[in-house]
Design a protein around this motif. Sequence first.
Motif, PDB file in Angstrom:
ATOM      1  N   SER A   3      65.562  31.075  31.070  1.00  0.00           N
ATOM      2  CA  SER A   3      64.558  31.923  31.711  1.00  0.00           C
ATOM      3  C   SER A   3      63.208  31.222  31.764  1.00  0.00           C
ATOM      4  CB  SER A   3      64.440  33.249  30.962  1.00  0.00           C
ATOM      5  OG  SER A   3      63.422  34.046  31.509  1.00  0.00           O
ATOM      6  N   ARG A   4      62.834  30.538  30.678  1.00  0.00           N
ATOM      7  CA  ARG A   4      61.558  29.819  30.665  1.00  0.00           C
ATOM      8  C   ARG A   4      61.538  28.718  31.721  1.00  0.00           C
ATOM      9  NH1 ARG A   4      59.110  25.247  26.717  1.00  0.00           N
ATOM     10  NH2 ARG A   4      57.027  25.266  27.635  1.00  0.00           N
TER      11      ARG A   4
ATOM     12  N   GLU B 282      60.128  32.251  22.611  1.00  0.00           N
ATOM     13  CA  GLU B 282      59.491  33.473  23.115  1.00  0.00           C
ATOM     14  C   GLU B 282      57.980  33.328  23.187  1.00  0.00           C
ATOM     15  OE1 GLU B 282      60.990  36.446  20.478  1.00  0.00           O
ATOM     16  OE2 GLU B 282      62.553  37.033  21.886  1.00  0.00           O
TER      17      GLU B 282
ATOM     18  N   HIS C 256      66.942  32.664  26.805  1.00  0.00           N
ATOM     19  CA  HIS C 256      65.480  32.577  26.836  1.00  0.00           C
ATOM     20  C   HIS C 256      65.006  31.209  27.340  1.00  0.00           C
ATOM     21  CE1 HIS C 256      65.610  36.283  24.479  1.00  0.00           C
ATOM     22  NE2 HIS C 256      64.323  36.415  24.746  1.00  0.00           N
TER      23      HIS C 256
ATOM     24  N   ARG D 145      62.826  28.914  34.559  1.00  0.00           N
ATOM     25  CA  ARG D 145      62.973  29.584  35.855  1.00  0.00           C
ATOM     26  C   ARG D 145      64.359  29.350  36.446  1.00  0.00           C
ATOM     27  NH1 ARG D 145      58.883  30.309  33.395  1.00  0.00           N
ATOM     28  NH2 ARG D 145      56.805  30.675  34.287  1.00  0.00           N
TER      29      ARG D 145
ATOM     30  N   GLU E 262      59.065  49.384  28.688  1.00  0.00           N
ATOM     31  CA  GLU E 262      59.052  48.068  28.054  1.00  0.00           C
ATOM     32  C   GLU E 262      58.603  48.143  26.602  1.00  0.00           C
ATOM     33  OE1 GLU E 262      60.241  45.212  29.141  1.00  0.00           O
ATOM     34  OE2 GLU E 262      60.942  46.321  30.881  1.00  0.00           O
TER      35      GLU E 262
ATOM     36  N   HIS F  44      56.317  30.748  24.020  1.00  0.00           N
ATOM     37  CA  HIS F  44      55.931  29.975  25.207  1.00  0.00           C
ATOM     38  C   HIS F  44      56.755  30.383  26.428  1.00  0.00           C
ATOM     39  CE1 HIS F  44      54.785  27.395  21.738  1.00  0.00           C
ATOM     40  NE2 HIS F  44      53.708  27.180  22.471  1.00  0.00           N
ATOM     41  N   GLN F  45      57.296  31.592  26.419  1.00  0.00           N
ATOM     42  CA  GLN F  45      58.168  32.045  27.492  1.00  0.00           C
ATOM     43  C   GLN F  45      57.476  32.006  28.859  1.00  0.00           C
ATOM     44  OE1 GLN F  45      61.402  33.158  26.791  1.00  0.00           O
ATOM     45  NE2 GLN F  45      61.850  33.392  28.956  1.00  0.00           N
ATOM     46  N   HIS F  46      56.174  32.306  28.881  1.00  0.00           N
ATOM     47  CA  HIS F  46      55.446  32.390  30.143  1.00  0.00           C
ATOM     48  C   HIS F  46      54.939  31.032  30.637  1.00  0.00           C
ATOM     49  CE1 HIS F  46      52.498  32.436  26.937  1.00  0.00           C
ATOM     50  NE2 HIS F  46      51.585  32.056  27.800  1.00  0.00           N
ATOM     51  N   VAL F  47      55.070  30.000  29.803  1.00  0.00           N
ATOM     52  CA  VAL F  47      54.563  28.671  30.177  1.00  0.00           C
ATOM     53  C   VAL F  47      55.721  27.824  30.706  1.00  0.00           C
ATOM     54  CG1 VAL F  47      53.377  26.606  29.392  1.00  0.00           C
ATOM     55  CG2 VAL F  47      52.792  28.832  28.391  1.00  0.00           C
ATOM     56  N   ARG F  48      55.613  27.430  31.943  1.00  0.00           N
ATOM     57  CA  ARG F  48      56.690  26.647  32.532  1.00  0.00           C
ATOM     58  C   ARG F  48      56.590  25.195  32.083  1.00  0.00           C
ATOM     59  NH1 ARG F  48      58.495  27.031  38.880  1.00  0.00           N
ATOM     60  NH2 ARG F  48      60.413  25.791  38.702  1.00  0.00           N
TER      61      ARG F  48
END
Length: 427
Positions: free
Chosen positions: A404-405, A267, A401, A407, A195, A269-273
């Motif tokens: 993906s964010r 990117e 992206h 889900r 990665e 806030h990619q991990h924040v749904r």
Amino acid sequence: MDEPQFHEPMSPLTVARARVVAQGGLLAGILGVFAALVLFGEIGIVAALVSFLVVVAGVAMLPSGRITVTRTIELPRPEIVADTGAVFAFADALADPCLVLDRRSVVLHANAAAGRQFPSVVRGNPITFSLRNPQLVGAIDTAMRSGSVRSIELHETVPSETWEKVLVSPLRRPGRDWLEDEDRQLVVTFQSLTELKRVDALRSDFIANASHELRTPLASLLGFIDTLLGPAAKDAAAREKFLGIMRGQAERMSKLIDDLLSLSRIEMHQHVRPTGSIDLAGLLREVREGLMMQAKAADVEIRLSLFEGPSTTTGDRSQLYEVFENLIDNAVKYGAAGKVVEVTLAPAGRPGLQHMITVIDHGPGVEPEHVPRLTERFYRIDADVSRKKKGTGLGLAIVKHIVSRHRGQLSIKSKPGEGMRVDVFLP
């Protein structure tokens, strides 16, 4: 250092016997005296024998303080031995793949991560039966011969491109020489660098592509400015023409910067749904209305088909608006030859996903080998055509992206002469 000792308790009979044995020299002398007296006729044999037995009894009855009898038992030296079970337990606690090898490079243990990553590794087999990379084998051999830690980086291209940092560490036993220790072991750990390498490559490509995309319009602007300041300074027709071109180049740079900033925000806030509630049917109507002027200019009809049923989802309204605006805009630009762009909203029919939004154009389509790369940043099938249509090469990367964010899932299908179909699946 003195040997460890302890005194073992003895029975009274054993102690008496030991005392007589300890005074053996004295009794032997007394026995000699009685024998001489008998020999010279000074005493009879019976009297001499009785007298000697009395003396022996007296020696046996001496106080314990006079004679000390001990038996020394030597204890084995304590030896520090590595607990193999503890080593295996420690390996199992690691998240990264870990192997334990013996002095012949035979696999003694492989933790769960190693089992998943290297299913061909079998306990009891030499490591070379399953992992034949020359760098790895060389590092293991060197560590086994020298007893020193070896660190290498492995780059594999089959079945997929991966990078691994491998640490080969000798498991030393206190007080033992490494080369003379028949039970010496090696611990081999693997840390994935894939990665990190991909992010570095992506960053390098991104910088190179972004600078290239900005350099071209900037060079054009500078050229036209020099022309207007020089030969075309008093040419009204040339000035008007060049200013129009300059405006177009400036708009292109502005669009590119807007897309770069948008991609960066996504990117970040990619991990924040997202948590907002959105009516997809109303959102698609709004996007269609916003692109009607563009579609009319390209002589393209945008047909919207909505199923009767709930179309509410959880998401970020501005980002989902950007997704469908990009998709429909691309369909109008590159599928204008088909004259119709179809947009439909229907149930997804997939586990965990409720809504499917489909955008179909009937344009020229693309070759199948290009389809998997369409969501890469700055990837263009025909760069000249893309620039003429004011494309930045970032639209589908932004779409991927955002989906993906949320889900969701993104599917792109296309064949030459059959147009392109893009499906967006949302919860």
